[in-house]
Design a protein around this motif. Sequence first.
Motif, PDB file in Angstrom:
ATOM      1  N   ALA A  46       2.536  38.196 100.065  1.00  0.00           N
ATOM      2  CA  ALA A  46       2.546  39.342 100.601  1.00  0.00           C
ATOM      3  C   ALA A  46       4.459  39.353 100.804  1.00  0.00           C
ATOM      4  O   ALA A  46       4.252  40.586 100.907  1.00  0.00           O
ATOM      5  CB  ALA A  46       2.200  39.716 101.731  1.00  0.00           C
ATOM      6  N   VAL A  47       5.717  39.088 101.526  1.00  0.00           N
ATOM      7  CA  VAL A  47       6.062  38.733 101.574  1.00  0.00           C
ATOM      8  C   VAL A  47       7.006  39.276 100.122  1.00  0.00           C
ATOM      9  O   VAL A  47       8.482  40.002 100.332  1.00  0.00           O
ATOM     10  CB  VAL A  47       6.963  37.771 101.813  1.00  0.00           C
ATOM     11  CG1 VAL A  47       8.469  37.641 101.875  1.00  0.00           C
ATOM     12  CG2 VAL A  47       5.818  37.300 102.973  1.00  0.00           C
ATOM     13  N   ILE A  51       9.122  42.621  99.384  1.00  0.00           N
ATOM     14  CA  ILE A  51      10.825  42.896  99.294  1.00  0.00           C
ATOM     15  C   ILE A  51      10.777  44.216  97.935  1.00  0.00           C
ATOM     16  O   ILE A  51      11.385  44.234  97.886  1.00  0.00           O
ATOM     17  CB  ILE A  51      10.809  41.337  98.444  1.00  0.00           C
ATOM     18  CG1 ILE A  51      11.210  40.456  99.289  1.00  0.00           C
ATOM     19  CG2 ILE A  51      12.740  41.777  97.447  1.00  0.00           C
ATOM     20  CD1 ILE A  51      11.708  38.698  98.773  1.00  0.00           C
ATOM     21  N   PHE A  52       9.605  43.887  96.646  1.00  0.00           N
ATOM     22  CA  PHE A  52       9.329  45.007  95.592  1.00  0.00           C
ATOM     23  C   PHE A  52       9.134  46.185  96.716  1.00  0.00           C
ATOM     24  O   PHE A  52       9.829  47.604  96.569  1.00  0.00           O
ATOM     25  CB  PHE A  52       7.981  44.418  94.349  1.00  0.00           C
ATOM     26  CG  PHE A  52       9.110  43.978  94.007  1.00  0.00           C
ATOM     27  CD1 PHE A  52       9.353  44.465  92.459  1.00  0.00           C
ATOM     28  CD2 PHE A  52       9.396  42.449  93.510  1.00  0.00           C
ATOM     29  CE1 PHE A  52      10.091  43.654  91.171  1.00  0.00           C
ATOM     30  CE2 PHE A  52       9.339  41.959  92.934  1.00  0.00           C
ATOM     31  CZ  PHE A  52       9.932  42.221  91.262  1.00  0.00           C
ATOM     32  N   ASP A  53       8.632  46.717  97.654  1.00  0.00           N
ATOM     33  CA  ASP A  53       8.262  47.640  98.363  1.00  0.00           C
ATOM     34  C   ASP A  53       9.302  48.208  98.840  1.00  0.00           C
ATOM     35  O   ASP A  53       9.626  49.488  98.658  1.00  0.00           O
ATOM     36  CB  ASP A  53       7.245  47.685  99.364  1.00  0.00           C
ATOM     37  CG  ASP A  53       5.701  47.300  98.342  1.00  0.00           C
ATOM     38  OD1 ASP A  53       5.563  47.788  97.253  1.00  0.00           O
ATOM     39  OD2 ASP A  53       4.789  46.699  99.037  1.00  0.00           O
ATOM     40  N   ALA A  54      10.217  46.912  99.671  1.00  0.00           N
ATOM     41  CA  ALA A  54      11.307  47.205 100.054  1.00  0.00           C
ATOM     42  C   ALA A  54      12.602  48.472  99.338  1.00  0.00           C
ATOM     43  O   ALA A  54      13.125  49.584  99.430  1.00  0.00           O
ATOM     44  CB  ALA A  54      12.116  46.114 100.758  1.00  0.00           C
ATOM     45  N   PHE A  55      12.634  47.823  97.680  1.00  0.00           N
ATOM     46  CA  PHE A  55      13.438  48.479  96.558  1.00  0.00           C
ATOM     47  C   PHE A  55      13.222  49.493  96.408  1.00  0.00           C
ATOM     48  O   PHE A  55      13.484  50.712  96.330  1.00  0.00           O
ATOM     49  CB  PHE A  55      13.386  46.822  95.649  1.00  0.00           C
ATOM     50  CG  PHE A  55      14.337  46.490  95.705  1.00  0.00           C
ATOM     51  CD1 PHE A  55      15.743  46.465  95.685  1.00  0.00           C
ATOM     52  CD2 PHE A  55      13.766  45.333  95.386  1.00  0.00           C
ATOM     53  CE1 PHE A  55      17.021  45.878  95.589  1.00  0.00           C
ATOM     54  CE2 PHE A  55      14.908  44.197  95.921  1.00  0.00           C
ATOM     55  CZ  PHE A  55      15.945  44.271  95.876  1.00  0.00           C
ATOM     56  N   VAL A  56      11.587  50.228  96.304  1.00  0.00           N
ATOM     57  CA  VAL A  56      10.524  51.287  96.062  1.00  0.00           C
ATOM     58  C   VAL A  56      11.308  52.180  97.453  1.00  0.00           C
ATOM     59  O   VAL A  56      11.667  53.602  96.904  1.00  0.00           O
ATOM     60  CB  VAL A  56       9.605  50.798  96.267  1.00  0.00           C
ATOM     61  CG1 VAL A  56       8.481  52.695  95.772  1.00  0.00           C
ATOM     62  CG2 VAL A  56       9.139  50.137  94.627  1.00  0.00           C
ATOM     63  N   GLY A  57      11.052  52.021  98.668  1.00  0.00           N
ATOM     64  CA  GLY A  57      11.291  52.752  99.717  1.00  0.00           C
ATOM     65  C   GLY A  57      12.681  52.401 100.377  1.00  0.00           C
ATOM     66  O   GLY A  57      12.872  53.093 101.544  1.00  0.00           O
ATOM     67  N   GLU A 100       8.445  52.009  90.619  1.00  0.00           N
ATOM     68  CA  GLU A 100       6.879  51.080  91.126  1.00  0.00           C
ATOM     69  C   GLU A 100       7.459  50.115  90.011  1.00  0.00           C
ATOM     70  O   GLU A 100       8.550  50.175  89.547  1.00  0.00           O
ATOM     71  CB  GLU A 100       6.185  51.508  89.872  1.00  0.00           C
ATOM     72  CG  GLU A 100       6.213  52.541  88.675  1.00  0.00           C
ATOM     73  CD  GLU A 100       5.542  53.336  88.325  1.00  0.00           C
ATOM     74  OE1 GLU A 100       4.193  53.078  86.631  1.00  0.00           O
ATOM     75  OE2 GLU A 100       5.353  54.326  88.909  1.00  0.00           O
ATOM     76  N   TYR A 101       5.660  48.828  90.198  1.00  0.00           N
ATOM     77  CA  TYR A 101       6.545  47.603  90.250  1.00  0.00           C
ATOM     78  C   TYR A 101       5.143  47.206  89.310  1.00  0.00           C
ATOM     79  O   TYR A 101       4.315  47.252  90.175  1.00  0.00           O
ATOM     80  CB  TYR A 101       7.618  46.721  90.581  1.00  0.00           C
ATOM     81  CG  TYR A 101       6.570  46.954  92.371  1.00  0.00           C
ATOM     82  CD1 TYR A 101       5.242  45.506  92.108  1.00  0.00           C
ATOM     83  CD2 TYR A 101       6.981  47.534  93.407  1.00  0.00           C
ATOM     84  CE1 TYR A 101       5.244  45.359  93.319  1.00  0.00           C
ATOM     85  CE2 TYR A 101       6.154  47.183  94.631  1.00  0.00           C
ATOM     86  CZ  TYR A 101       5.107  45.816  94.243  1.00  0.00           C
ATOM     87  OH  TYR A 101       5.106  45.415  95.599  1.00  0.00           O
TER      88      TYR A 101
END
Length: 181
Positions: A46-47, A51-57, A100-101
Amino acid sequence: MATRTRVRFEGFVAGVCVAAVVLGAIAARASRATTDEEADRAEVVAVLHGIFDAFVGKDAETLRRTHTDDWTGFKSHSDHIVHGIDEYMSTIAFDNPMLEYEFDELEVDLHGDLALVWYVATWKNRLPDYDLTMTMTARSLDVYRREGGEWIQAGSHLAVVPKPGALRHMKSDEIFQVSFE
């Protein structure tokens, strides 16, 4: 004679009962450990997604919060070891935002309050200056540490994966920074 057989049988039954209780306790403990490990794995994953979601956002605050102050490692194009959260954050530019990732492979190996995470991920970045979308695949070994009951990334070695067959026709001095004397 019937009394003697009865005592042996009762002793046997008592022994079986004690063994069942001990085995049950061991099984319950193992089950708890498995459940705890599964929960830890899920938290680490989840962490990583965070991290990837933070790059997207384009969320710099989440990136800072999900990495230790003493983070150490290599980013995808590092030519040196990156030391500390401040240097890590200074390498981040949201000029080419991640769109996206996807994780192609992902494994988590737990060692107490330390987790090793191997993954291969593919993501798309927008290159607004060129009106293009770039797809990139990278492989990584991340190190997570539990601090204050929370998992946080303490280090990483991220490397870009070349396209299959891309290196076959290149000379080694075109692939690597080498010099011959």
